[in-house]
Design an enzyme around this catalytic site. Structure first.
Site, short mmCIF file in Angstrom:
data_model
loop_
_atom_site.label_atom_id
_atom_site.label_comp_id
_atom_site.label_asym_id
_atom_site.label_seq_id
_atom_site.Cartn_x
_atom_site.Cartn_y
_atom_site.Cartn_z
N ARG A 70 43.47 41.72 44.38
CA ARG A 70 44.49 42.00 45.37
C ARG A 70 45.57 42.90 44.77
O ARG A 70 45.82 42.85 43.57
CB ARG A 70 45.13 40.70 45.86
CG ARG A 70 44.26 39.89 46.81
CD ARG A 70 44.95 38.64 47.30
NE ARG A 70 45.16 37.69 46.22
CZ ARG A 70 46.30 37.52 45.56
NH1 ARG A 70 47.38 38.20 45.91
NH2 ARG A 70 46.40 36.66 44.58
N TYR A 199 37.82 45.61 47.92
CA TYR A 199 37.84 44.32 47.23
C TYR A 199 38.20 43.18 48.19
O TYR A 199 39.16 43.29 48.98
CB TYR A 199 38.83 44.32 46.05
CG TYR A 199 39.09 42.90 45.59
CD1 TYR A 199 38.11 42.21 44.85
CD2 TYR A 199 40.22 42.19 46.00
CE1 TYR A 199 38.29 40.88 44.51
CE2 TYR A 199 40.40 40.86 45.66
CZ TYR A 199 39.44 40.22 44.91
OH TYR A 199 39.60 38.89 44.58
N LYS A 208 43.20 36.12 53.40
CA LYS A 208 44.61 36.06 53.07
C LYS A 208 45.46 36.75 54.15
O LYS A 208 46.55 36.30 54.49
CB LYS A 208 44.87 36.68 51.69
CG LYS A 208 44.24 35.88 50.54
CD LYS A 208 44.56 34.45 50.68
CE LYS A 208 44.22 33.47 49.60
NZ LYS A 208 43.46 33.64 48.46
N HIS A 228 48.19 27.85 51.40
CA HIS A 228 47.21 28.23 50.38
C HIS A 228 46.73 26.96 49.67
O HIS A 228 47.08 26.71 48.52
CB HIS A 228 47.88 29.20 49.38
CG HIS A 228 46.94 29.90 48.46
ND1 HIS A 228 47.37 30.51 47.29
CD2 HIS A 228 45.61 30.14 48.52
CE1 HIS A 228 46.34 31.08 46.69
NE2 HIS A 228 45.26 30.86 47.40
N SER A 250 46.58 31.50 42.90
CA SER A 250 45.26 32.10 42.72
C SER A 250 44.75 31.87 41.30
O SER A 250 45.50 32.01 40.33
CB SER A 250 45.32 33.60 42.99
OG SER A 250 45.79 33.81 44.31
N CYS A 252 44.00 29.14 39.79
CA CYS A 252 44.61 28.00 39.10
C CYS A 252 43.91 26.69 39.42
O CYS A 252 44.48 25.61 39.20
CB CYS A 252 46.09 27.92 39.42
SG CYS A 252 47.04 29.25 38.67
N ASP A 279 40.55 26.86 49.68
CA ASP A 279 41.55 27.92 49.51
C ASP A 279 42.67 27.89 50.57
O ASP A 279 43.81 28.16 50.24
CB ASP A 279 40.87 29.29 49.55
CG ASP A 279 41.72 30.41 48.96
OD1 ASP A 279 42.24 30.23 47.84
OD2 ASP A 279 41.87 31.46 49.61
N ASN A 374 38.05 38.64 37.34
CA ASN A 374 38.20 38.26 38.76
C ASN A 374 36.91 38.52 39.54
O ASN A 374 36.94 38.76 40.74
CB ASN A 374 39.37 39.02 39.39
CG ASN A 374 39.75 38.47 40.77
OD1 ASN A 374 39.74 37.25 40.98
ND2 ASN A 374 40.07 39.35 41.71
N SER A 375 35.77 38.49 38.84
CA SER A 375 34.50 38.61 39.57
C SER A 375 34.32 37.35 40.41
O SER A 375 34.80 36.27 40.06
CB SER A 375 33.33 38.80 38.60
OG SER A 375 33.31 37.78 37.63
N ARG A 376 33.62 37.50 41.54
CA ARG A 376 33.61 36.42 42.54
C ARG A 376 32.22 36.20 43.13
O ARG A 376 31.38 37.09 43.11
CB ARG A 376 34.57 36.79 43.68
CG ARG A 376 36.02 36.98 43.22
CD ARG A 376 36.94 36.01 43.86
NE ARG A 376 38.26 35.99 43.22
CZ ARG A 376 39.13 35.01 43.40
NH1 ARG A 376 38.86 33.99 44.18
NH2 ARG A 376 40.31 35.04 42.78
P1 GTP Z 1 41.49 31.52 43.92
O1 GTP Z 1 40.13 31.60 44.51
O2 GTP Z 1 41.91 32.78 43.26
O3 GTP Z 1 42.53 31.07 44.91
O4 GTP Z 1 41.42 30.48 42.68
P2 GTP Z 1 41.32 28.88 42.59
O5 GTP Z 1 42.69 28.29 42.70
O6 GTP Z 1 40.29 28.38 43.52
O7 GTP Z 1 40.86 28.66 41.08
P3 GTP Z 1 39.45 28.19 40.48
O8 GTP Z 1 39.11 26.78 40.86
O9 GTP Z 1 38.43 29.21 40.80
O10 GTP Z 1 39.77 28.20 38.93
C1 GTP Z 1 40.21 29.36 38.27
C2 GTP Z 1 40.05 29.22 36.78
O11 GTP Z 1 40.74 28.07 36.31
C3 GTP Z 1 38.60 29.07 36.34
O12 GTP Z 1 38.35 29.88 35.22
C4 GTP Z 1 38.49 27.61 35.99
O13 GTP Z 1 37.52 27.39 34.99
C5 GTP Z 1 39.89 27.25 35.53
N1 GTP Z 1 40.19 25.83 35.81
C6 GTP Z 1 40.03 25.20 37.00
N2 GTP Z 1 40.37 23.88 36.92
C7 GTP Z 1 40.77 23.69 35.64
C8 GTP Z 1 41.25 22.52 34.93
O14 GTP Z 1 41.39 21.41 35.46
N3 GTP Z 1 41.58 22.71 33.63
C9 GTP Z 1 41.45 23.93 33.01
N4 GTP Z 1 41.81 24.02 31.74
N5 GTP Z 1 40.99 25.04 33.64
C10 GTP Z 1 40.67 24.92 34.94
C1 SPV Z 2 43.21 34.53 45.73
O1 SPV Z 2 43.53 35.52 45.05
O2 SPV Z 2 44.00 33.58 45.95
C2 SPV Z 2 41.85 34.43 46.29
C3 SPV Z 2 40.98 35.58 46.23
O3 SPV Z 2 41.50 33.40 46.85
S1 SPV Z 2 41.40 36.80 47.38
O4 SPV Z 2 40.56 36.61 48.58
O5 SPV Z 2 41.12 38.07 46.76
O6 SPV Z 2 42.77 36.67 47.76
MN MN Z 3 43.11 31.80 46.81
#
Ligand code: GTP
Ligand code: SPV
Ligand code: MN
Length: 596
Positions: A70, A199, A208, A228, A250, A252, A279, A374-376
């Site tokens: 983004r 993207y 979003k 979110h 994002s 996290c 999400d 940020n590959s998805r």
């Molecule tokens: P968006 O799709 O961008 O909104 O991200 P998200 O909030 O869904 O995050 P996601 O669950 O994909 O996790 C993002 C990164 O954080 C990944 O590399 C995970 O491995 C890492 N991660 C997720 N949960 C944990 C956790 O409990 N502990 C740690 N150390 N890392 C974590």
């Molecule tokens: C984020 O960035 O919080 C995502 C991926 O979930 S995107 O759709 O690119 O916003």
């Molecule tokens: Mn998100």
């Protein structure tokens, strides 16, 4: 034509007259039409089939190298008045922005096909769902929207023949020039314009752009909330399920928490976890006075790196069929995918995310990444082994707790509970987190990210906090309890102290116990914390002392978080002037007094 709705037809005519495509294709949602589009995308090189025995229905796509996340600095909220966009959004007047964009769209689809995608955000037939129509020149967008939303004829049925309540989304890849990239929202016109990107978050306009930026504005006006947040259900051994929402910025941990596998100590008792969303949550007060949530999406657009059989097996299994992978690495021997953290065996015969053939292990040893951080994956929700039986329920699910959280190496403890809804709104408003690869720009810098909505709130964040306070008034004693978590505290060597992932359920259990009045708490200056021994550590190789450490509140660093020049809470609040609700100021003063 898939609809008789004159408002839709008139708008599409207008878009055709502007963009001048050679051809217009209405997406009806049929398998035949989508399959033909997949083949066409493969024939032009836009997409690629992966190994159809190992990954049936799965495809691969690579974005332009300058177009991988983004772009917050090119994202605009164009309300009539600048103060309605607020200090956290880029703003131009609708008139000026239309003046800038219209010439860019003029003839932009000459010689190309315009795809018209009707889609529903939320289950068909739900009063909480809303319809959008996106026009785009990209088959990749069509195929992703088909996974992420409910597309086709059924969306027009949801809209009806008369309604004008649909979000208009115009997307053109144009020439992907990042200097002319714009992601623009006109909340008062119910419309979105995106240009020069391919993207995900910039071009899948239901996500979003609509489901957060436009929907948050609609929610303020109509008395509901677009957040979110993931939504998950925890089923106890008696078969009762309680639902929680969690807002993390994002990358996290939302997808990971939403799909968590209960640790053995809970699994053996019969606890189960169900994913409703990973999400976005749309939240509305139900007839029973409680807060109910739907997931407006129909799939997961998840971060690939770090996803593996140990961290998130449910996500990995979800991606085994019908999934689109973007900017991951390829194993050329098997025509399958790979990313950092999938396993310890990067392919020797690899193609890295930009398209160069490399020796994977050597490439990584030289300090490179095979997959973009940020590959998805874009995967259908129905593939998920733990998808909730309530996923398509038009009523949604009732929410017991709302959880905020971010990536903080220090300061924020493992978990604490707010004193009440007002204080909980304050806790959300002071969230901060280290930036990630999900947005273009520096990674690892701490910034304020209230309610994980900094890049996604479609109006003045001060008004948004007031809306939270108003919702709390409406919900009264039926309001969910509000908590804050932090899985990311580090030790002196920079290692995460808390094991995270599935073990996060141990914290969720304390949260649910608190909601049911079954667990004690200790009052601290920042809120209620668990007694360290109330976090179940059976089966973990950490001690109660570690939990104590994770729960410690360092008053000095909290004070610094408030007063720090430039980045502190006070500096952040100051940006909002008289849009800052008095209640937030009161809460901040009370926190300072408790810390003193
Ligand atoms: P968006 O799709 O961008 O909104 O991200 P998200 O909030 O869904 O995050 P996601 O669950 O994909 O996790 C993002 C990164 O954080 C990944 O590399 C995970 O491995 C890492 N991660 C997720 N949960 C944990 C956790 O409990 N502990 C740690 N150390 N890392 C974590
Ligand atoms: C984020 O960035 O919080 C995502 C991926 O979930 S995107 O759709 O690119 O916003
Ligand atoms: Mn998100």
């Amino acid at each position: 034509m898939l609809t008789n709705n004159k408002n839709v037809l008139a708008w599409v005519d207008e878009m055709v007259a502007l963009c001048k495509p050679a051809k217009v294709v209405w997406i009806d949602g049929s398998d035949e039409q989508l399959q033909a589009l997949r083949e066409e995308a493969v024939s032009t090189g836009e997409m690629m089939w992966l190994n159809q025995e190992k990954l049936p229905g799965c495809m691969y796509h690579r974005t332009a190298v300058n177009d991988v996340a983004r772009v917050e600095d090119r994202t605009f909220i164009c309300s009539t008045k600048k103060e309605d966009a607020g200090p956290t959004n880029n703003w131009k007047s609708p008139q000026e922005m239309h003046g800038l964009l219209t010439p860019m769209y003029y003839g932009v689809m000459e010689g190309k096909t315009m795809y018209v995608i009707p889609y529903s955000m939320g289950p068909i037939g739900s009063k909480m769902s809303k319809v959008g129509v996106e026009v785009t020149d990209s088959i990749y967008v069509v195929l992703n929207m088909d996974i992420m939303t409910r597309v086709g004829k059924r969306a027009f049925e949801q809209l009806g023949d008369e309604s004008n309540d649909f979000v208009r989304g115009l997307h053109a890849k144009a020439d992907l020039d990042d200097k002319k990239r714009y992601i623009v929202h006109f909340p008062e016109e119910n419309s979105i314009c995106s240009i020069n990107s391919g993207y995900g978050g910039n071009v899948l306009l239901g996500k979003k752009c609509f489901a957060l930026r436009i929907a948050s504005y609609q929610g303020k006006n109509e008395g509901w909330m677009a957040e979110h947040m993931l939504i998950l259900g925890i089923e106890n051994p008696q078969g009762e399920t309680k639902y929680v929402c969690a807002a993390f910025p994002s990358a996290c941990g939302k997808t990971n928490l939403a799909m968590l596998i209960p640790p053995e100590v809970y699994a053996k008792q019969g606890y189960k976890v169900w994913t409703v969303g990973d999400d976005i949550a749309w939240l509305r007060q139900g007839d029973d006075g409680r807060l109910w949530a739907i997931n407006p999406e129909n799939g997961f657009f998840g971060v690939a790196p770090g996803t593996n059989l140990k961290s998130n097996p449910n996500a990995l299994h979800t991606t085994e069929k019908g999934t689109i992978f973007t900017n991951v690495a390829l194993n050329n021997d098997t025509n399958t995918v790979w990313w950092e953290g999938l396993d310890k065996n990067p392919p020797v015969n690899a193609t890295e995310w930009k398209g160069a053939k490399v020796n994977g292990p050597e490439y990584i040893a030289a300090g490179n990444k095979l997959a973009h951080p940020n590959s998805r994956f874009t995967a259908p929700a129905k593939n998920c082994p733990c998808v909730s039986p309530e996923f398509d329920n038009p009523q949604g699910v009732p929410i017991s707790a709302i959880i905020f959280g971010g990536r903080r190496a220090k300061t924020a403890p493992l978990v604490y509970q707010s004193f009440d809804w007002k204080h909980g709104t304050f806790v959300g408003s002071i969230m901060a987190s280290e930036t990630t690869a999900a947005a273009a720009g520096a990674v690892g810098v701490v910034r304020r990210d209230p309610m994980a909505m900094l890049p996604f709130c479609g109006y003045n964040m001060g008004d948004y906090w007031q809306h939270w306070l108003d919702m709390g008034e409406k919900l009264g004693d039926k309001a969910p309890k509000i908590f804050n978590v932090n899985w990311f505290r580090t030790d002196d060597e920079g290692h995460f102290i808390w094991p995270g992932f599935g073990d996060n359920m141990r914290v969720l259990m304390w949260i649910l116990d608190r909601c049911e009045g079954k667990a004690d708490a200790v009052e601290t200056p920042i809120g209620y914390e668990p007694k360290p021994e109330d976090i179940n550590i059976e089966g973990l190789d950490i001690t109660v002392d570690t939990i104590k450490d994770l729960l410690s509140v360092d008053k000095e660093s909290w004070m610094d978080d408030i007063t720090h020049e430039g980045t502190g809470i006070e500096a952040f609040y100051a940006k909002f002037g008289d849009k800052l609700p008095c209640e937030m100021r009161k809460q901040l003063d009370a926190l300072k007094a408790r810390l003193a």
